[in-house]
Design an enzyme around this catalytic site. Structure first.
Site, mmCIF file in Angstrom:
data_model
loop_
_atom_site.group_PDB
_atom_site.id
_atom_site.type_symbol
_atom_site.label_atom_id
_atom_site.label_comp_id
_atom_site.label_asym_id
_atom_site.label_seq_id
_atom_site.Cartn_x
_atom_site.Cartn_y
_atom_site.Cartn_z
ATOM 1 C CE LYS A 45 -3.449 2.736 1.054
ATOM 2 N NZ LYS A 45 -4.657 2.839 0.329
ATOM 3 C CG LEU A 73 -1.943 7.701 -1.617
ATOM 4 C CD1 LEU A 73 -0.679 8.821 -1.537
ATOM 5 C CD2 LEU A 73 -1.329 6.403 -1.489
ATOM 6 C CG ASN A 128 0.973 6.842 -5.731
ATOM 7 O OD1 ASN A 128 1.429 7.378 -7.552
ATOM 8 N ND2 ASN A 128 0.484 5.710 -5.051
ATOM 9 C CB CYS A 131 -2.113 8.794 -5.458
ATOM 10 S SG CYS A 131 -3.793 8.519 -4.939
ATOM 11 C CB THR A 194 -7.535 4.220 -10.878
ATOM 12 O OG1 THR A 194 -6.489 5.542 -9.534
ATOM 13 C CG2 THR A 194 -7.613 2.706 -9.812
#
Lengths: 307, 262
Positions: A45, A73, A128, A131, A194
């Protein structure tokens, strides 16, 4: 057993099936259902320097052939990860890839430096920059190629581990971001995160999610993701990790043939927690039946007849 | 937690639009306790995509059977309402943290609203087995929506019904009925409740005034159901001035009423 090992530049995996960040937590919950060692890798995660509370509920909603999420997050922060989660993950014997996110370049640099320290058992880092569910940082780093390049250039020198950059699909041309990440030092690209979406609750006449927007995942996005992997494969030389709505072996093969050297399974873990072991077994059978010795034989195969 | 196929043994439409499924699954029947739930896959083709969580309404450990009761509200429950005896469903469970009644309890009060009564049926049975006196308050919007709860309860459980339109039992909200009994001298030691958020919120006000300990079972949209995805998190009080998000699927679904941030 066919040889399922894959090599992505400096990163070697036992199998090409990884658990995508955010869908497997820190592995603890799934450990009673499956052997974490059988995963190609577990991408944990999204981790930030300090603990993050996450977004208010509702955080998820089901959509046709998929779901929207806006978790924001939520995570315990670097210190708790290093003292509590990582030792347990190491003990489980799984290959750990840490997904890191920050509000500022400095936060990414600190995370990369701390996690690169020898002996702590992290296999690779995934940056990342995609996000869609936080106000600062996240996707902002991934939507402008120049900002992305600047970030990767700063992280690269302190990151002694293989460096993966996870791309957002919420851009006009994903190959621009891919090239920017490659030229500034990324070892591997993973795609896609996404797609930004919204569901409106017609009874309240308001967006359903408290965050208003969320990230769309699941089989609904698969053809969009396959197309992007296909385009990025043609645009860069570094290896790719493909993801987006994979449920079946055939879905995985599409990503391999589009150019992914490994794939990540995300939302499919929710309806079927055993997706990864199932796909691993099915790929093994498929390779034997087709007489494929190494997965490399089919990676990017869909490009071979194009000019 | 087990992932296994469970066989449909018996289906019944208990009232219009409300279904009971008796399922065979030894691991779940033996290990579950009240307030826990199962996470059911609906369709092989993953349309709908996500599993659906259902509270356990009853278990028969020796026979390896358990029951869920649900209302038909969407695509998932529609498919589930059409399963037949002998069908095998993919089921994950038992999941979550359920009711933890105080050991020396003698009188238990259960308050259920709508389909939220399902986990309380399981709890009532267990509490009565332990020698508790159980009083249940159960409300729905109208008489036609009331599940015949006596069918799933052991004799001796006192049942008080309320309907918003007054077509059955006390006319009004179940919380108003409960309040009336409180004013008439009812002295609950602990209250267990499940139902619409508004109902729970009203009960929590009672808690603030009378300091009665309460345990609430909450509901949220869920993806993984086991605590990994953090999709079902709800805000909970931690100390005086701080709140945290806790997972309905793992830290709950049952929480102390004083924890919940309304």
């Amino acid at each position: 057993m066919a040889d399922l090992r894959v090599k992505l530049g400096p990163l070697e995996l036992q199998t090409p099936f990884m658990a995508a960040s955010g869908t497997f937590g820190f592995g603890e919950e799934y450990a009673s259902l499956l052997d974490l060692q059988k995963l190609g890798a577990l991408v944990v995660k999204g981790l930030t320097l300090r603990p993050r509370k996450g977004n208010p509920p509702p955080r998820i909603v089901e959509t046709p052939a998929g779901m929207l999420n806006a978790i924001g997050l939520q995570n315990p922060g670097l210190d708790v990860f290093l003292s509590r989660e990582l030792p347990r993950l190491k003990k489980s014997g799984t290959a750990v890839i840490v997904n890191i996110a920050g509000d500022t370049e400095e936060e990414y640099v600190t995370l990369a430096r701390e996690l690169s320290r020898a002996g702590n058992g992290v296999l690779a880092l995934e940056l990342n920059v995609s996000c869609p569910n936080v106000k600062k940082g996240g996707i902002l780093f991934g939507t402008s190629p120049s900002i992305l390049a600047s970030l990767v250039e700063k992280v690269r020198p302190v990151c002694t581990l293989p460096l993966i950059v996870k791309l957002t699909p919420n851009v006009t041309d994903i190959t621009e971001a891919a090239r920017a990440a490659e030229s500034s030092g990324a070892d591997i690209l993973s795609l896609v995160n996404t797609f930004l979406g919204m569901v409106i609750d017609v009874a309240s006449r308001r967006p359903f999610l408290a965050n208003e927007t969320g990230g769309l995942s699941g089989p609904a996005i698969r053809p969009l993701a396959v197309r992007m992997v296909y385009d990025v494969y043609a645009a860069v030389k570094i290896p790719l990790i493909g993801m987006g709505g994979i449920l079946t072996l055939e879905d995985s093969l599409q990503f391999f043939m589009a150019g992914a050297a490994a794939v990540a399974i995300g939302s499919a873990n929710f309806p079927d927690p055993l997706t990864i072991p199932r796909l691993t077994g099915e790929l093994n059978k498929y390779m034997k039946k087709e007489g494929i010795d190494s997965l490399e034989e089919i990676i990017g195969a869909a490009h071979q007849n194009t000019v | 937690m087990f992932l296994s196929g469970v066989r449909v043994m018996e289906t019944e439409e208990v009232v219009d639009g409300c279904f009971s499924l008796l399922l065979e699954g030894k691991n779940i029947a033996v290990n579950a306790y009240p307030g826990q739930f199962i996470h059911m896959r609906i369709a092989d083709n993953l349309l709908p995509f996500l599993r659906r969580p259902f509270s356990l309404a009853e278990t028969f450990p020796e026979e390896g059977l358990f029951r869920i009761i649900f209302r038909l509200i969407g695509a998932g429950t529609k498919i589930l309402s059409r399963v037949r005896r002998g069908d095998v469903l993919d089921c994950l469970g038992p999941l979550g943290t359920g009711f933890k009644p105080c050991e020396d309890l003698r009188l238990s009060i259960l308050v259920g609203g709508g389909i939220g009564v399902a986990p309380l049926l399981f709890l009532a049975k267990k509490l009565q087995e332990k020698g508790n006196k159980v009083i249940m308050y159960y409300g729905a919007s109208q008489s036609a929506d009331l599940i015949p709860v006596h069918q799933f309860l052991p004799p001796g459980v006192e049942i008080n019904l309320a309907t918003e339109d007054g077509s059955s039992g006390f006319p009004g909200f179940v919380t108003d009925l409960f309040q009336t009994h409180l004013q008439n001298g009812l002295l609950p030691e602990e209250i267990f409740a499940c139902g619409p958020r508004l109902m729970l919120q009203k009960l929590a006000e009672v808690h603030r005034n009378k300091k009665i300990p309460m345990q609430f079972s909450l509901e949220e949209m869920m993806a993984c159901g086991i605590g990994a995805c953090l999709g079902c998190s709800v805000e909970m009080q931690r100390g005086e001035n701080e709140t945290v998000f806790k997972r309905v699927c793992r830290d709950g679904p049952v929480f102390k009423s004083c924890e919940v941030v309304w």
